[in-house]
Design a protein around this motif. Structure first.
Motif, PDB file in Angstrom:
ATOM      1  N   ASP A 264       8.025   9.658   5.217  1.00  0.00           N
ATOM      2  CA  ASP A 264       8.182  10.682   6.254  1.00  0.00           C
ATOM      3  C   ASP A 264       7.007  11.655   6.251  1.00  0.00           C
ATOM      4  O   ASP A 264       7.138  12.810   6.653  1.00  0.00           O
ATOM      5  CB  ASP A 264       9.493  11.454   6.053  1.00  0.00           C
ATOM      6  CG  ASP A 264       9.575  12.089   4.663  1.00  0.00           C
ATOM      7  OD1 ASP A 264       8.606  11.970   3.895  1.00  0.00           O
ATOM      8  OD2 ASP A 264      10.625  12.691   4.367  1.00  0.00           O
ATOM      9  N   ASP A 265       5.859  11.187   5.781  1.00  0.00           N
ATOM     10  CA  ASP A 265       4.750  12.133   5.684  1.00  0.00           C
ATOM     11  C   ASP A 265       3.446  11.495   6.111  1.00  0.00           C
ATOM     12  O   ASP A 265       3.424  10.762   7.096  1.00  0.00           O
ATOM     13  CB  ASP A 265       4.653  12.719   4.269  1.00  0.00           C
ATOM     14  CG  ASP A 265       4.791  11.676   3.175  1.00  0.00           C
ATOM     15  OD1 ASP A 265       4.682  10.486   3.489  1.00  0.00           O
ATOM     16  OD2 ASP A 265       5.016  12.061   2.020  1.00  0.00           O
ATOM     17  N   ALA A 266       2.340  11.722   5.373  1.00  0.00           N
ATOM     18  CA  ALA A 266       0.973  11.433   5.787  1.00  0.00           C
ATOM     19  C   ALA A 266       0.793   9.987   6.235  1.00  0.00           C
ATOM     20  O   ALA A 266       1.481   9.081   5.767  1.00  0.00           O
ATOM     21  CB  ALA A 266       0.027  11.744   4.632  1.00  0.00           C
ATOM     22  N   PRO A 267      -0.154   9.756   7.137  1.00  0.00           N
ATOM     23  CA  PRO A 267      -0.397   8.394   7.618  1.00  0.00           C
ATOM     24  C   PRO A 267      -0.985   7.513   6.522  1.00  0.00           C
ATOM     25  O   PRO A 267      -1.683   7.969   5.625  1.00  0.00           O
ATOM     26  CB  PRO A 267      -1.412   8.603   8.747  1.00  0.00           C
ATOM     27  CG  PRO A 267      -2.079   9.899   8.428  1.00  0.00           C
ATOM     28  CD  PRO A 267      -1.024  10.747   7.787  1.00  0.00           C
ATOM     29  N   VAL A 268      -0.696   6.240   6.618  1.00  0.00           N
ATOM     30  CA  VAL A 268      -1.192   5.255   5.668  1.00  0.00           C
ATOM     31  C   VAL A 268      -2.645   4.916   5.988  1.00  0.00           C
ATOM     32  O   VAL A 268      -2.976   4.585   7.128  1.00  0.00           O
ATOM     33  CB  VAL A 268      -0.330   3.985   5.718  1.00  0.00           C
ATOM     34  CG1 VAL A 268      -0.947   2.867   4.888  1.00  0.00           C
ATOM     35  CG2 VAL A 268       1.092   4.284   5.256  1.00  0.00           C
ATOM     36  N   VAL A 269      -3.531   4.996   4.973  1.00  0.00           N
ATOM     37  CA  VAL A 269      -4.934   4.632   5.181  1.00  0.00           C
ATOM     38  C   VAL A 269      -5.290   3.311   4.513  1.00  0.00           C
ATOM     39  O   VAL A 269      -6.354   2.751   4.768  1.00  0.00           O
ATOM     40  CB  VAL A 269      -5.875   5.745   4.659  1.00  0.00           C
ATOM     41  CG1 VAL A 269      -5.704   7.015   5.469  1.00  0.00           C
ATOM     42  CG2 VAL A 269      -5.651   6.014   3.177  1.00  0.00           C
ATOM     43  N   LEU A 270      -4.416   2.817   3.663  1.00  0.00           N
ATOM     44  CA  LEU A 270      -4.626   1.520   3.029  1.00  0.00           C
ATOM     45  C   LEU A 270      -3.261   0.941   2.685  1.00  0.00           C
ATOM     46  O   LEU A 270      -2.397   1.658   2.159  1.00  0.00           O
ATOM     47  CB  LEU A 270      -5.461   1.661   1.750  1.00  0.00           C
ATOM     48  CG  LEU A 270      -5.724   0.363   0.970  1.00  0.00           C
ATOM     49  CD1 LEU A 270      -6.662  -0.557   1.753  1.00  0.00           C
ATOM     50  CD2 LEU A 270      -6.307   0.658  -0.405  1.00  0.00           C
ATOM     51  N   ALA A 271      -3.070  -0.333   2.958  1.00  0.00           N
ATOM     52  CA  ALA A 271      -1.814  -1.004   2.631  1.00  0.00           C
ATOM     53  C   ALA A 271      -2.110  -2.402   2.120  1.00  0.00           C
ATOM     54  O   ALA A 271      -2.977  -3.097   2.663  1.00  0.00           O
ATOM     55  CB  ALA A 271      -0.900  -1.083   3.851  1.00  0.00           C
ATOM     56  N   SER A 272      -1.390  -2.815   1.087  1.00  0.00           N
ATOM     57  CA  SER A 272      -1.643  -4.127   0.508  1.00  0.00           C
ATOM     58  C   SER A 272      -1.104  -5.258   1.365  1.00  0.00           C
ATOM     59  O   SER A 272      -1.534  -6.413   1.226  1.00  0.00           O
ATOM     60  CB  SER A 272      -1.048  -4.211  -0.906  1.00  0.00           C
ATOM     61  OG  SER A 272       0.366  -4.063  -0.871  1.00  0.00           O
ATOM     62  N   THR A 273      -0.141  -4.974   2.244  1.00  0.00           N
ATOM     63  CA  THR A 273       0.344  -5.928   3.235  1.00  0.00           C
ATOM     64  C   THR A 273       0.522  -5.169   4.546  1.00  0.00           C
ATOM     65  O   THR A 273       0.603  -3.938   4.559  1.00  0.00           O
ATOM     66  CB  THR A 273       1.694  -6.550   2.820  1.00  0.00           C
ATOM     67  OG1 THR A 273       2.665  -5.514   2.653  1.00  0.00           O
ATOM     68  CG2 THR A 273       1.574  -7.334   1.529  1.00  0.00           C
ATOM     69  N   PRO A 274       0.594  -5.876   5.686  1.00  0.00           N
ATOM     70  CA  PRO A 274       0.816  -5.185   6.960  1.00  0.00           C
ATOM     71  C   PRO A 274       2.053  -4.296   6.888  1.00  0.00           C
ATOM     72  O   PRO A 274       3.111  -4.711   6.419  1.00  0.00           O
ATOM     73  CB  PRO A 274       1.002  -6.345   7.949  1.00  0.00           C
ATOM     74  CG  PRO A 274       0.238  -7.477   7.339  1.00  0.00           C
ATOM     75  CD  PRO A 274       0.416  -7.324   5.846  1.00  0.00           C
ATOM     76  N   THR A 275       1.892  -3.066   7.346  1.00  0.00           N
ATOM     77  CA  THR A 275       2.919  -2.046   7.130  1.00  0.00           C
ATOM     78  C   THR A 275       3.307  -1.371   8.447  1.00  0.00           C
ATOM     79  O   THR A 275       2.448  -0.748   9.099  1.00  0.00           O
ATOM     80  CB  THR A 275       2.393  -0.973   6.152  1.00  0.00           C
ATOM     81  OG1 THR A 275       2.013  -1.611   4.934  1.00  0.00           O
ATOM     82  CG2 THR A 275       3.454   0.069   5.869  1.00  0.00           C
ATOM     83  N   PRO A 276       4.575  -1.463   8.853  1.00  0.00           N
ATOM     84  CA  PRO A 276       5.023  -0.750  10.050  1.00  0.00           C
ATOM     85  C   PRO A 276       4.922   0.763   9.849  1.00  0.00           C
ATOM     86  O   PRO A 276       4.954   1.262   8.708  1.00  0.00           O
ATOM     87  CB  PRO A 276       6.479  -1.182  10.211  1.00  0.00           C
ATOM     88  CG  PRO A 276       6.630  -2.395   9.345  1.00  0.00           C
ATOM     89  CD  PRO A 276       5.648  -2.239   8.241  1.00  0.00           C
TER      90      PRO A 276
END
Length: 558
Positions: free
Chosen positions: A530-542
């Motif tokens: 519920d907070d900051a945007p994702v800048v890196l994800a190990s798998t595709p992330t909704p």
């Protein structure tokens, strides 16, 4: 010499900061790239791939042994510590590689193997020729046998690679070899041994190497006062610094000499210990007056489990605070089953007959594909790597993991090279499966490794993991590593973390001092953010969700 130490942090003022937060990439030279088409990787092959290493974003490479060797143990049986194996190149080739890496701001760490030489080393050949009671034999550990005519070994000790730890020579004496028969142990009480290794360290430091990785650093000092204990007696002895063979306190007298030598250079040379010791004693190797850093191997034997990861990380951060060093996070190397495979196996499939790091029953069975969930292993491996790259301290990567390579399990007995396989008559298959030459292209005689095959057989599935294939796919593991290493330079501004409660036992979250957050979902059910945007994800992330078996990085909010 006196070492200036900052009293607040316990860190060396003399040492440059690069090693404390570095990403170090291990190159196993014989399996990286082959420039002369003989099936064996070489220094010119590494030189041809320097731009690849630079594009990856690493801070240093660690070169596994490239010295002259019969390859009885993959190069860890060293004939000459101050030369290059002719099959791998020349000292001029080494200098060219060093310059090329340094020109791209990549440091170079070389492997030092001090517990033993090869049985082809000039010292050991002198010892065989000189005979009983000679000065030459005092550099090693020779003993008379037991039983009628000394036909039985001095003790019942077993070698690490199977069989007896003693081998009989022509005149009837026996020598100690903790590992393979071809690796006689040195006597580190001998002044010539100590002085010769100082000469070796100077030789490479003078050429410009930045640091040293010390093989089995905990085994050098030994107390072989008669009568020698049996293996059963050894097993009952506490490993508290006074064990006859392992992790003796006196070993740090050796490393104090080495540290004085390292600090005589500007900048001082770094060192990292491979020391399989009780966790309560690892900090002794990482102290500023000793080697300065030591490998943390705990994650090599940890399941993909949130509670286990948190315990290992918390324990090791406490230990490095005690030593004044920084931690070293490792998931794969040249001695263990690749973590993409470990994480794709049910723990029961690995087997209890062998240590988990050797692959157990799964490898002995030839790598039954029905037991391996490749996709899940790859997903968990990406999550675990992205997690540790966010931790404070340095991270050691092993060649090929940036491609998501799995262990090569199905290697014919006729092609195997690891002495463990031969010494145990195939009961332990050894480490060949993580040492198979890398795929650079999806076709050719060796998937681009060289122009004339590879010294270990490569499976057909290597084609889809080739560097050129992954470079063309923005969703590949290679692109994930490149992106993570680029962002890591922004993340790593301090050496601490703070755990953040998530409300779930299977989700870990920690914050770094500059506001970055790392969240890993070790479970299978999605975790809501519920907070900051994702800048890196190990798998595709909704948006707003961390899927199962996934790590995300959250950058500070402006």
């Amino acid at each position: 010499m006196a070492l200036p130490v900052d009293s607040a942090s316990g860190t060396l003022d003399l040492l440059p900061p690069w090693w404390r937060q570095a990403v170090v990439y291990q190159v196993y030279p014989r399996s990286f790239a082959d420039a002369d088409a003989d099936g064996i990787g070489d220094l010119r092959g590494i030189l041809s791939r320097v731009d690849y290493l630079s594009d990856l974003g690493i801070d240093a490479i660690w070169l596994s042994p490239f010295y002259p060797s019969a390859l009885a143990d993959g190069g860890y049986d060293v004939d000459d510590y101050r030369d290059v194996d002719p099959r791998l190149g020349t000292l001029d080739d080494f200098d060219d590689l060093l310059r090329a890496l340094h020109s791209r701001d990549i440091k170079v760490v070389v492997d030092i193997v001090p517990n033993h030489t090869s049985n082809r080393h000039r010292w050991f050949q002198e010892a065989l020729e000189a005979g009983r009671g000679s000065a030459a034999r005092e550099r090693y550990i020779f003993r008379e046998g037991t039983g009628p005519d000394g036909l039985e070994p001095p003790t019942d000790w077993g070698a690490m690679f199977g069989g007896s730890a003693w081998e009989r020579v022509a005149d009837g004496q026996w020598y100690l070899h903790t590992f393979a028969i071809e690796q006689p142990d040195l006597n580190w009480n001998h002044p010539e041994v100590r002085e010769d290794f100082l000469t070796t360290l100077r030789f490479w430091a003078d050429r410009g190497v930045d640091g040293f990785r010390i093989d089995v650093a905990h085994l050098l000092a030994k107390d072989l006062t008669e009568p020698l204990p049996s293996s059963a007696e050894l097993a009952l002895m506490p490993k508290d610094g006074k064990h006859p063979l392992v992790d003796r306190d006196e070993v740090h007298e050796i490393y104090a000499q080495w540290r004085a030598l390292f600090n005589s250079y500007d900048p001082p040379r770094t060192a990292v210990a491979e020391a399989w010791v009780d966790p309560s004693r690892i900090h002794l190797y990482a102290r500023p007056e000793s080697l300065g850093q030591a490998f943390n191997f705990d994650l090599l034997e940890t399941d993909f489990d949130a509670a286990q990861f948190r315990r290992v990380i918390s324990d090791n951060l406490a230990l490095v605070a005690e030593s004044g060093s920084s931690s070293t996070w490792v998931l794969s190397n040249h001695d263990v089953v690749r973590h993409a495979t470990r994480y794709g196996l049910d723990p029961e499939a690995i087997g209890t007959r062998l240590p988990a790091r050797h692959g157990g029953d799964w490898l002995v069975a030839g790598g039954d594909e029905a037991q391996l969930d490749r996709e899940r292993g790859a997903r968990r491996a990406r999550a675990a790597t992205t997690f540790i790259l966010g931790l404070p301290g340095s991270t050691y990567l092993y060649q090929g993991e940036e491609l998501g390579l799995h262990e090569v399990a199905d290697i014919p007995a006729s092609a195997r090279q690891d002495p463990t396989f031969f010494r145990t008559h195939g009961e332990e298959v050894g480490r060949d499966g993580c040492r198979v030459p890398l795929p650079w292209a999806p076709d050719g005689s060796s998937f681009g490794f060289g122009d004339d095959g590879a010294h270990l057989p490569q499976p057909e599935w290597f084609a889809r993991y080739a560097v050129s294939v992954e470079e063309a796919d923005p969703r590949s593991t290679l692109h994930l590593y490149r992106t993570a290493l680029r962002l890591r330079h922004e993340l790593q501004t301090g050496e601490h973390l703070e755990w953040v409660e998530t409300g779930r036992d299977d989700v870990l979250r920690f914050a770094r001092p500059n506001g970055w957050h790392i969240v890993t979902n070790f479970g299978t059910e999605p975790y809501e953010l519920d907070d900051a945007p994702v800048v890196l994800a190990s798998t595709p992330t909704p948006l707003g969700v961390v899927p199962g078996e996934t790590t995300v990085w959250l950058a500070p909010v402006e």
